[in-house]
Structure formats: C-alpha cells, structure tokens
Write an enzyme that holds these catalytic residues in place. Structure first.
Site, PDB file in Angstrom:
ATOM      1  N   HIS A 109     113.600  61.266  93.171  1.00 13.52           N
ATOM      2  CA  HIS A 109     113.287  62.687  93.345  1.00 13.52           C
ATOM      3  C   HIS A 109     112.611  63.039  94.671  1.00 13.52           C
ATOM      4  CE1 HIS A 109     109.154  61.615  92.308  1.00 13.52           C
ATOM      5  NE2 HIS A 109     108.816  62.756  92.858  1.00 13.52           N
TER       6      HIS A 109
HETATM    7  C1  UD1 Z   1     106.580  67.540  92.993  1.00 16.89           C
HETATM    8  C2  UD1 Z   1     105.496  66.927  93.886  1.00 16.89           C
HETATM    9  C3  UD1 Z   1     105.677  65.411  93.911  1.00 16.89           C
HETATM   10  C4  UD1 Z   1     105.721  64.849  92.509  1.00 16.89           C
HETATM   11  C5  UD1 Z   1     106.832  65.549  91.738  1.00 16.89           C
HETATM   12  C6  UD1 Z   1     106.974  65.040  90.330  1.00 16.89           C
HETATM   13  C7  UD1 Z   1     104.791  68.363  95.766  1.00 16.89           C
HETATM   14  C8  UD1 Z   1     104.862  68.572  97.216  1.00 16.89           C
HETATM   15  N1  UD1 Z   1     105.603  67.396  95.275  1.00 16.89           N
HETATM   16  O1  UD1 Z   1     107.837  67.290  93.618  1.00 16.89           O
HETATM   17  O2  UD1 Z   1     104.588  64.829  94.604  1.00 16.89           O
HETATM   18  O3  UD1 Z   1     105.976  63.455  92.583  1.00 16.89           O
HETATM   19  O4  UD1 Z   1     106.548  66.955  91.710  1.00 16.89           O
HETATM   20  O5  UD1 Z   1     108.075  65.619  89.693  1.00 16.89           O
HETATM   21  O6  UD1 Z   1     104.038  69.018  95.090  1.00 16.89           O
HETATM   22  N2  UD1 Z   1     112.510  72.519  90.068  1.00 16.89           N
HETATM   23  C9  UD1 Z   1     113.169  73.015  88.971  1.00 16.89           C
HETATM   24  N3  UD1 Z   1     112.483  73.068  87.796  1.00 16.89           N
HETATM   25  C10 UD1 Z   1     111.209  72.655  87.668  1.00 16.89           C
HETATM   26  C11 UD1 Z   1     110.540  72.159  88.804  1.00 16.89           C
HETATM   27  C12 UD1 Z   1     111.220  72.096  89.995  1.00 16.89           C
HETATM   28  O7  UD1 Z   1     114.316  73.395  89.034  1.00 16.89           O
HETATM   29  O8  UD1 Z   1     110.634  72.733  86.570  1.00 16.89           O
HETATM   30  C13 UD1 Z   1     113.224  72.477  91.371  1.00 16.89           C
HETATM   31  C14 UD1 Z   1     112.648  73.517  92.316  1.00 16.89           C
HETATM   32  O9  UD1 Z   1     113.424  74.654  92.299  1.00 16.89           O
HETATM   33  C15 UD1 Z   1     112.675  72.846  93.664  1.00 16.89           C
HETATM   34  C16 UD1 Z   1     112.743  71.377  93.368  1.00 16.89           C
HETATM   35  O10 UD1 Z   1     113.003  71.216  91.986  1.00 16.89           O
HETATM   36  O11 UD1 Z   1     113.827  73.205  94.366  1.00 16.89           O
HETATM   37  C17 UD1 Z   1     111.491  70.686  93.765  1.00 16.89           C
HETATM   38  O12 UD1 Z   1     110.358  71.121  92.998  1.00 16.89           O
HETATM   39  P1  UD1 Z   1     108.850  70.975  93.538  1.00 16.89           P
HETATM   40  O13 UD1 Z   1     107.881  71.139  92.453  1.00 16.89           O
HETATM   41  O14 UD1 Z   1     108.656  71.754  94.765  1.00 16.89           O
HETATM   42  O15 UD1 Z   1     108.770  69.478  94.008  1.00 16.89           O
HETATM   43  P2  UD1 Z   1     109.128  68.152  93.245  1.00 16.89           P
HETATM   44  O16 UD1 Z   1     110.285  67.540  93.929  1.00 16.89           O
HETATM   45  O17 UD1 Z   1     109.215  68.304  91.759  1.00 16.89           O
END
Ligand code: UD1
Length: 381
Positions: A219
């Site tokens: 991820h």
């Molecule tokens: C975040 C943390 C990372 C952690 C990870 C665990 C930051 C910078 N990164 O990364 O350190 O290891 O969580 O999962 O805070 N999305 C969805 N549904 C959700 C959540 C996210 O569709 O419930 C999508 C969002 O639209 C986005 C992408 O996933 O495009 C990334 O989500 P984001 O929370 O920004 O970062 P993670 O990659 O989950």
C-alpha cells in the site's frame, strides 16, 4: 481524574489505540477518562468500522469526517478540527499513534495550544524523508512531551536527535521524557490471537491450507504510485506462485486497488487474470488478517505493522522496501529487505521457504506495554 484525548484516523492507529483503550477500561477507570477522536482519514467500512468493532474500541466521541485529499489539504483540515475539539475538551494529554497524517495533525494542534502530547511509537526512523510518514514522525516527536519508543533503535534515534535519555520531572515540551517501553501491537497479538481463531473463517472461505500459502500486502505510495515498482512486484508474484505452486493471497488496500483497476489491460496485470493462484481479496478484517498471518508460510509486505505481526507470529518476512524502521527484525534474520526488485523478491522468498528462520527473540516487550504507558501518564500528571 486525568482526561486524555486519543486521536485515531487510519487503520493502524485504530489497532494501536485498542491496546490503550482496553487497558484504561480494565485497570484505569478510576483515574483516566478517554475521549476518542476519529479524524475520518480512513472511512471505508472495511478500513475503519470493522476494526473499531473487532478491537472493542468505544464508539469515537467525535468523527471529524475529513476523508481523502492531498497531504496539505487533508492535514490542514484535521488540524483545524482537532484544535476545536482540544479547545472544547481541555484535556490533560493528547495521545497520538504512529506516523500518519492524523498523527501529524494531532501533534501540531496539541503542541500549539500547549496541551502535552504523548506519542506512542516514537523514535522510529527510516532515514528516508521522501516518505510522508518520516516527516510525520519527526514533527510529531519534536512536538511531544512523553515519547514512547517500542524498540531500542527508536530510543537511540531520539537520543541522536538531541533528546536527553535521563530527564527528570516535571516533563514538558521543553523537557520531554523518552522511554524504551515495548510495542502495544504485541499486547494486541497476545490478547486477540485466540479470539481471532474462534471468529475467523477466512481460511475455509478461500480454501487455504495452513502453512501452504503466501500472504502479501502492498500500500505504500512509493510502490503503488511508481508503475515500474508495482509492475516488478507483480511480476515477482507471478513467478513465485509458478515456482512454488503456492497460492498468493493479497488483501488489497483501497489505494492499491484503484491503481490496479486502471491498469488491468497492461503487462503484467493482464496476466493476473490467468493466475488462479493469485487471490486478490477485499481488505481483511483484523481477525482475518491474524489468521492469514498465523497460517502463511511466508509474508511479503511494505507495511510497518505487518512486518511486526509477521515477527509476532514467527513468520519470515520479505520487506518490499529499500529500508525499514524495524531494524531489529532484519538483525535477527527473520526479515529481509528486497525493495521492489523482482529478482531479490523471488530469491529471498524461496530462501525463506526452504530455510525458515527459527530465532525470534523478544524485541517488542512483554505484552504489557499499554499498562506501562498509562502508569507513566498518571505519574506525570
Ligand atoms: C495511510 C498512512 C500510512 C499507513 C496507512 C495504513 C499517511 C500519510 N499514510 O496511508 O502511513 O500505513 O494509512 O493503511 O497518513 N482510501 C479509500 N478508503 C479509505 C481510505 C483511503 O478509498 O477508507 C483511498 C483514498 O482515497 C486515497 C488512498 O486510499 O486515495 C490513500 O489513503 P490515505 O489515507 O491518504 O493513505 P494510505 O495509503 O491509506
């Protein structure tokens, strides 16, 4: 009564906060009142609610509903709303976990209005500031009053950054206290392992035999957002399953899922559709993930938490990154860095399958870390 505000937002924080919430509920109800704030960074049911339920966390008192956005927008919105909550609740401490944007926002909001910050999982460093998490860790640690490092390496990283190893109370943002105290995720491993066995059907659901499959999670933005790296990882998976005849199970993170959907017609992704042995499944619940980890022959991951859980369950771990904060795992020989390098992933995986590591010394504490942390918070007040 000490009042603490706990900030959660992303999946790994919900997991870590569970150990503290449970210990408050079981041992500290007379002395500590906890107010839980969910930023809404993770909002999908499978990334958040299911973890809150399985890990028995009380329903958050506040849900800030922030959701996805660029780093700047997401963090700024969180700071604004967390500040409001802190001004309303006036807690004695704000507790933060790990290294996500929710952690960063809580640290900045708390420190600027002089509410002491306690950081659980302090001192971890990859020494790669291109990772958003590395910036979050550094800022959060330098805004904190109590810094709880899970490992000896984390403690020494803080000393190298100028934190004194032996400060005396009263502790303050200008006189912070650093601890090497063990890992709350290990507390959880001991607490939830049997419960997961009783509650998960994931092996039966996907027809998986214990010890006869490989588990992988991907991820990190450094892997999902760089096409060459992601392609290389998938090529190695295809070769790995062809070589070993073991199924590969990938519970998919929403970020990775979005990227894959947009590339299905391209090499090597179109080959995935002809690979019945590569099972891409929805994000696993906490209990399902424990079962997958406990029964895998080998784990491949770019997640920090999954590296540790592999170790807790005595499984070899191939790390899909160039560096790791969890240096001790490499030093024991239970984990190996393979970056996103196709040949290295394949070679290290096959080595581990032939010769699994047997040495898992207790580097993550005694399973009572949450207790230690709460005792220190009470003693500090
Ligand atoms: C975040 C943390 C990372 C952690 C990870 C665990 C930051 C910078 N990164 O990364 O350190 O290891 O969580 O999962 O805070 N999305 C969805 N549904 C959700 C959540 C996210 O569709 O419930 C999508 C969002 O639209 C986005 C992408 O996933 O495009 C990334 O989500 P984001 O929370 O920004 O970062 P993670 O990659 O989950």
């Amino acid at each position: 009564m000490i009042r603490i505000v706990t900030i959660i937002g992303a999946r790994p924080q919900i997991i870590k906060a569970a150990a503290i919430s449970r210990t408050i509920r079981d041992f500290f109800t007379e002395t500590i009142q906890e107010i839980i704030v969910h930023t809404g960074q993770h909002y999908d049911e499978k990334m958040s609610q299911v973890f809150i339920e399985q890990l028995q966390i009380p329903t958050p008192h506040y849900n800030l509903g922030i959701g996805s956005a660029s780093h700047g927008i997401q963090t700024a919105r969180m700071i604004e709303k967390i500040e409001n909550v802190l001004l309303t609740e006036k807690p004695d401490f704000v507790i933060l976990y790990g290294d996500t944007n929710s952690t960063l926002a809580g640290a900045v909001a708390g420190a600027k209005i002089h509410i002491p910050v306690a950081h659980v999982e302090a001192g971890l460093r990859s020494f790669n500031k291109l990772m958003p998490e590395e910036i979050n860790r550094i800022v959060c640690d330098h805004c904190s009053t109590l810094l709880f490092s899970p490992t000896a390496t984390g403690f020494h990283n803080l000393v190298r950054e100028g934190f004194l190893p032996d400060t005396l109370p009263p502790y303050h943002i200008n006189n912070p206290k650093i601890y090497h105290c063990g890992d709350v995720m290990y507390d959880n491993c001991l607490y939830f392992s049997d419960m997961a066995e009783r509650n998960s059907q994931i092996l039966q659901q996907y027809g998986l035999n214990p010890g006869k499959f490989i588990l992988i999670t991907i991820h990190r933005d450094s892997n999902t957002d760089q096409p060459q790296r992601l392609e290389s990882i998938f090529r190695s998976l295809i070769r790995l399953t062809e070589n070993t005849h073991l199924p590969v199970v990938l519970p998919i993170h929403p970020r990775t899922s979005k990227v894959l959907k947009s590339k299905l017609q391209l090499d090597p992704y179109k080959n995935l559709q002809h690979q019945p042995n590569i099972l891409i499944i929805p994000p696993a619940s906490f209990f399902d993930m424990i079962l997958l980890e406990k029964n895998a022959a080998l784990i491949l991951t770019d997640s920090g938490g999954v590296q540790k859980e592999a170790y807790f369950y005595r499984k070899p771990c191939v790390i899909l990154r160039a560096e790791t904060e969890w240096k001790e795992i490499i030093e024991t020989g239970a984990g190996a860095l393979a970056d996103a390098n196709e040949e290295q992933i394949l070679t290290k995986s096959i080595e581990y399958l032939k010769n699994p590591p047997r040495n898992f010394p207790p580097i993550f504490g005694d399973g009572l870390t949450a207790h230690f942390i709460l005792n220190e918070i009470v003693a500090t007040e």
